[in-house]
Write an enzyme that holds these catalytic residues in place. Structure first.
Site, PDB file in Angstrom:
ATOM      1  N   GLU A 177       0.806  -1.228   0.000  1.00  0.00           N
ATOM      2  CA  GLU A 177       0.000   0.000   0.000  1.00  0.00           C
ATOM      3  C   GLU A 177       0.841   1.282   0.000  1.00  0.00           C
ATOM      4  OE1 GLU A 177      -2.784  -0.398   3.224  1.00  0.00           O
ATOM      5  OE2 GLU A 177      -3.574  -2.292   2.470  1.00  0.00           O
ATOM      6  N   GLU A 284      -6.049 -10.889  -0.988  1.00  0.00           N
ATOM      7  CA  GLU A 284      -6.784 -10.724   0.274  1.00  0.00           C
ATOM      8  C   GLU A 284      -8.285 -10.679   0.001  1.00  0.00           C
ATOM      9  OE1 GLU A 284      -5.258  -7.502   2.682  1.00  0.00           O
ATOM     10  OE2 GLU A 284      -3.220  -7.758   1.890  1.00  0.00           O
TER      11      GLU A 284
END
Length: 324
Positions: A177, A284
Site C-alpha cells: 500500500e 486478500e
C-alpha cells in the site's frame, strides 16, 4: 497463453447440458449417448468430492487463506485449512510490530508456528508484509530519523526477516500500500524520509537476503484499470527498467456488494502486468455484505467469488488466489 482448464470444467458442463434435456428428448437418446451421460455424471460427482486445493492444483493455482496462530487451537478451522488450502498468508504475525517490537530485538515465535504448520502440511507461505505504513512499533513511529538511519533500519529489518525464513517462505509481500487512492505516493514515515526510493531499496534488500524468493508489490483497489493501478503499473515498470528484482503484483480485492466488479477491466490489468513478465496474485479476497441481508445479496456475493475464480482459472499469470 491461457490455462488448459477445460478438463476440469467440461464434465460438469456436459452433464448439466445433458441432464437439462426434456423428458421427450430422452426417448431419442441412444445407448452410447446414455453411457456418455452416465460417464459425465460420474466424473462430475467425482470432482465434487475433491478438495478445493485438489481442483485448483489441476490448473496450477494455489488457493490460500489468511491464518493466525489462534486458528491452530480451533480444530475445525485448522482441519478445514489443511483439507482445502495449499497456501497460507500470516494475517498479522509477520508484520513489523510483531517481529521487531523493540529496535534490534526480533521475535519470530508466532510467525515460526505458522510457517512450521504450513511446511508440515505441504502448504506454501506468503510472507506479509515487510514494509507498510500501519502496524509499526512505537519506537519506529516516534523517532525522527535521518535518511541514513532509516535506510539502515529498513535494511536490517528486511534482511533479518527474509533471511530468517530463507528457503521456507517462497513469496513475500515486500511493500504494501505505497500509493494513495488518487495514484500518488502515500504519505508515510518511509516516504517522508526516504522518498520513493524506499520501495526499490526494500526489494533489493529482500532479494539479497533470499535470491530464490518471489517478491511482490501488494495494494488494494488495484484490480482493474484506474488511476491507482496505473500508478502502480508505471512505478513497477520503472523498477524493472532499473533491474530491481520484482516478480509480481498482488491486488487485494477487498470488495463490497455495493461496488461494481468489471471482469473486463480486471482482465486488461492482468494482461498488461503479464506483458511486463510479471505474475498477478489475488491476495486478500473478501466480499463484504451487511448483516441480515437476503438471499439475493448472498447470491451476489457468490457470483463475485465465481467471477474472480474464473479469471484466475483463465489466466496462467494468476497463480495464487488467497481469501481473507
Amino acid at each position: 497463453m491461457k490455462k488448459t482448464f477445460l478438463p476440469v470444467l467440461l464434465p460438469t458442463l456436459f452433464a448439466a447440458t445433458l441432464f437439462g434435456c426434456s423428458n421427450n428428448a430422452n426417448n431419442s437418446i441412444s445407448a452410447n449417448e446414455s453411457k456418455s451421460a452416465n460417464t459425465a455424471a460420474e466424473a462430475t460427482q467425482s470432482r465434487s468430492e475433491l478438495s478445493l486445493k485438489a481442483l485448483a492444483d489441476q490448473i496450477n493455482l494455489a488457493v490460500g487463506t489468511a491464518f493466525e496462530t489462534r486458528h491452530l487451537n480451533d480444530p475445525m478451522f485448522r482441519d478445514t485449512v489443511i483439507r482445502e488450502y495449499s497456501q497460507i498468508t500470516p494475517e498479522n504475525e509477520m508484520k513489523f510490530s510483531y517481529v521487531q517490537p523493540q529496535r534490534g530485538q526480533f521475535d519470530f515465535s508466532k510467525a515460526d508456528e505458522l510457517v512450521e504448520f504450513a511446511l508440515e502440511n505441504n502448504m506454501a507461505v506468503k510472507g506479509h508484509a515487510l514494509v507498510w505504513h500501519i502496524q509499526n512499533p512505537k519506537w519506529l513511529e516516534d523517532t525522527k530519523w535521518t535518511k541514513e538511519e532509516l535506510t539502515q533500519v529498513l535494511e536490517n529489518h528486511v534482511k533479518t526477516v527474509v533471511g530468517h525464513y530463507k528457503g521456507k517462505v517462497a513469496y513475500w509481500d515486500v511493500v504494501n500500500e505505497a500509493f494513495d487512492d488518487t495514484g500518488g505516493f502515500r504519505d508515510t514515515l518511509w516516504y517522508r524520509t526516504l522518498g520513493e526510493d524506499y520501495i526499490e531499496l526494500a526489494f533489493r534488500f529482500a532479494h539479497e537476503a533470499d535470491p530464490d524468493a518471489l517478491l511482490f508489490y501488494n495494494d488494494y483497489s488495484t484490480e482493474g484499470m484506474n488511476a491507482k493501478s496505473n500508478a502502480v503499473y508505471r512505478h513497477v515498470e520503472k523498477l524493472l527498467e532499473k533491474g530491481v528484482p520484482i516478480h509480481g503484483i498482488g491486488t487485494q480485492l477487498h470488495l463490497t456488494g455495493d461496488n461494481a466488479l468489471s471482469d473486463a477491466s480486471i482482465a486488461r490489468n492482468i494482461e498488461r502486468i503479464s506483458e511486463l513478465g510479471l505474475d498477478t496474485h489475488f491476495t486478500e479476497i473478501d466480499v463484504r455484505i451487511r448483516d441480515g441481508q437476503d438471499n439475493f445479496a448472498l447470491q451476489d456475493q457468490a457470483n463475485r467469488y465465481e467471477k474472480l475464480m474464473k479469471l484466475a482459472a483463465y489466466y496462467p499469470e494468476v497463480d495464487m488466489f488467497t481469501m481473507w
